[in-house]
Write a protein that holds these residues in place. Structure first.
Motif, PDB file in Angstrom:
ATOM      1  N   GLU A 164       0.837  -1.199   0.000  1.00 38.79           N
ATOM      2  CA  GLU A 164       0.000   0.000   0.000  1.00 38.79           C
ATOM      3  C   GLU A 164       0.872   1.249   0.000  1.00 38.79           C
ATOM      4  OE1 GLU A 164      -4.071  -1.237   2.200  1.00 38.79           O
ATOM      5  OE2 GLU A 164      -2.388  -0.849   3.546  1.00 38.79           O
ATOM      6  N   ARG A 165       0.337   2.266  -0.648  1.00 37.88           N
ATOM      7  CA  ARG A 165       1.003   3.568  -0.600  1.00 37.88           C
ATOM      8  C   ARG A 165      -0.097   4.624  -0.519  1.00 37.88           C
ATOM      9  NH1 ARG A 165       5.313   4.456  -5.154  1.00 37.88           N
ATOM     10  NH2 ARG A 165       6.488   2.949  -3.910  1.00 37.88           N
ATOM     11  N   ASP A 166       0.046   5.526   0.412  1.00 40.74           N
ATOM     12  CA  ASP A 166      -0.951   6.590   0.618  1.00 40.74           C
ATOM     13  C   ASP A 166      -2.364   6.014   0.739  1.00 40.74           C
ATOM     14  OD1 ASP A 166       1.156   8.410   0.372  1.00 40.74           O
ATOM     15  OD2 ASP A 166       0.893   8.529  -1.804  1.00 40.74           O
ATOM     16  N   GLY A 167      -2.473   4.885   1.464  1.00 39.43           N
ATOM     17  CA  GLY A 167      -3.791   4.305   1.728  1.00 39.43           C
ATOM     18  C   GLY A 167      -4.389   3.526   0.567  1.00 39.43           C
ATOM     19  N   ARG A 168      -3.639   3.390  -0.521  1.00 33.88           N
ATOM     20  CA  ARG A 168      -4.152   2.647  -1.688  1.00 33.88           C
ATOM     21  C   ARG A 168      -3.336   1.392  -1.906  1.00 33.88           C
ATOM     22  NH1 ARG A 168      -3.636   4.512  -7.117  1.00 33.88           N
ATOM     23  NH2 ARG A 168      -4.884   2.673  -7.621  1.00 33.88           N
TER      24      ARG A 168
END
Ligand code: COA
Length: 170
Positions: free
Chosen positions: A49-53
């Motif tokens: 995940e990155r930035d909640g995605r």
């Protein structure tokens, strides 16, 4: 090189829904439908995940006690080519090895250069239909192909992780 940032995490239960947008983006037609279904049913789902995605996901199965199968692997289009697919495949192989598995498989459509290159970069090779079974020291996936849902036009790739438990017949 950017190694994909945070380490993969397990996606369990309802948290797996977070990978659906990525599967929608990465696959079409039958594969999209089947990947979403497998997401809910597979024993192991790993994600980055990155930035909640969710920007990378692997869906892993154990079609036999000594076999690991990379059912699906997907990386968000804007971040492809930065090592995230490799990171997820290394993570899957580390887990399979830790569990003492003998062989790992993955499948790709014959024209999916990126996917085949990814598996080959980690030592996988195409498996011939007539190969001796993995139980006999080959990479033949006898009895597993239907469970792996292989369809026409797909290449099966295999990697031996350890020696067969029983060794080849004498
Ligand atoms: C296949 C996929 C997961 C690769 O993810 P990725 O993050 O771009 O892959 P990486 O950047 O980690 O590359 C891993 C290896 O594959 C090779 N590779 C990746 N994309 C490639 C391409 N388009 N052409 C040639 N080789 C490629 C890289 O050279 C790299 O090898 P290296 O580690 O020896 O340098 C990604 O393209 C994807 O999500 N495609 C759509 C979904 C799909 O088809 N999934 C596979 C079927 S289940």
């Amino acid at each position: 090189m950017d190694r994909g940032g945070p380490a993969p995490i397990d996606l369990v239960g309802e948290a797996r829904e977070r990978a659906v947008p990525l599967l929608r983006e990465a696959f079409e037609g039958y594969y999209r439908w089947h990947a979403k279904r497998t997401l809910g049913e597979a024993p192991i789902v790993r994600a980055i995940e990155r930035d909640g995605r969710v920007i990378g996901v692997s869906i892993l199965d154990r079609p036999a006690p000594e076999v690991g199968y990379v059912f699906y692997l997907a990386v968000a289009a804007p971040v492809r080519g930065h090592g995230i697919g490799g990171l997820l495949l290394d993570d899957a192989l580390e887990r399979f090895r830790r569990d003492g598995l003998e062989v790992a498989y993955g499948a790709a459509e014959a024209d999916n250069r990126a996917s085949i290159a990814l598996f080959v970069s980690r030592g996988f090779r195409p498996v011939e239909r007539k190969e001796p079974s993995y139980r006999e020291g080959g990479l033949g996936a006898w009895g597993l192909r239907s469970r792996m849902r292989l369809v026409g036009g797909e290449v099966l790739l295999g990697l031996r992780l350890g020696p067969p438990a029983t060794g080849p017949p004498s």
